[in-house]
Design an enzyme around this catalytic site. Structure first.
Site, PDB file in Angstrom:
ATOM      1  CB  SER A 167      23.560  75.220  68.404  1.00 52.14           C
ATOM      2  OG  SER A 167      24.708  74.493  68.789  1.00 52.14           O
ATOM      3  CE  LYS A 190      27.925  76.974  67.204  1.00 48.01           C
ATOM      4  NZ  LYS A 190      26.479  77.071  67.523  1.00 48.01           N
TER       5      LYS A 190
END
Length: 232
Positions: free
Chosen positions: A103, A144
């Site tokens: 990700s 993230k």
């Protein structure tokens, strides 16, 4: 015997004998005369003096050892101190993590190792663009990038992220228009939360689906990837 006297004697026994059945000559003499003390204060003073005596006795024994043995003892002590300090640093300050998914590509690839700061960010605060490790369900962790801080208004226009009416410069994206395109619902980041996105927008599950992340869920801030020289 009062608890103060028991504690003072116990401290003296540990100092004199450690894990051995019998300590040095001076230490055993001090310990043998502990029973002659009267009152708690005198017992504490006697125990403290005994600890100093034992320390001096041990220093004399060490100085009497051959040079090689003294060096070996100092090296072992230094290694133990360094190991203890390393464990404390790893637990509370710096640590190494491994990227669990794709990700954050290309910034962090699957199985990349990276160094994280587990304490400093709590003093300096987080900034837009920081990469953070977030607590996930069941003890899992998510990595993230912080796009919005509390109070920021985040929206997406024509596949690009805008923050407070200004397009966000994102040079860290893969560089493929199909993978870089970002769609999101307009939102204002609430107090105590962060708007986070993965760099690889096609595969990342982040604030677009789950809403802003709680600041309390931030475990660490990523400092740098740890890659071998010459690795792509």
């Amino acid at each position: 015997m009062s608890w103060v006297r028991r504690l003072a004697r116990g401290m003296l026994v540990v100092a004199v004998r450690g894990r051995r059945e019998r300590g040095g000559e001076w230490g055993e003499a001090v310990l043998a005369e502990f029973g002659e003390t009267r009152g708690d204060l005198e017992a504490v003073r006697w125990a403290a003096g005994g600890v100093r005596t034992v320390w001096r006795e041990r220093r004399r024994r060490v100085r009497a050892l051959p040079l090689y043995d003294r060096i070996a003892r100092h090296a072992l002590t230094g290694a133990l101190v360094a190991a203890g300090a390393g464990l404390l640093v790893n637990q509370f300050v710096l640590s190494v993590r491994m990227m669990p998914s794709g990700s954050m590509e290309p910034t962090l690839r699957v199985s990349d190792r990276f160094l994280v700061d587990k304490a400093g960010f709590r003093l300096t605060g987080l900034h837009r663009g920081d990469i953070v490790v977030l607590a996930g369900p069941g003890g899992s962790e998510r990595v993230k990038r912080v796009i919005g801080l509390p109070g920021d208004h985040i929206e997406c226009r024509a596949g690009h992220v805008w923050r407070d009416g200004v397009a966000v410069d994102e040079p860290y994206l893969p560089g493929n228009p199909a993978e870089d395109r970002t769609e999101c619902a307009p939102t204002t980041v609430p107090p105590g939360h962060l708007f986070v996105l993965g760099d690889h927008r096609v595969v990342s599950t982040d604030s677009r689906q789950d809403g802003p992340a709680r600041e309390d869920d931030v475990l660490a801030r990523v400092l740098t990837p740890l890659r071998l020289a010459g690795a792509g």
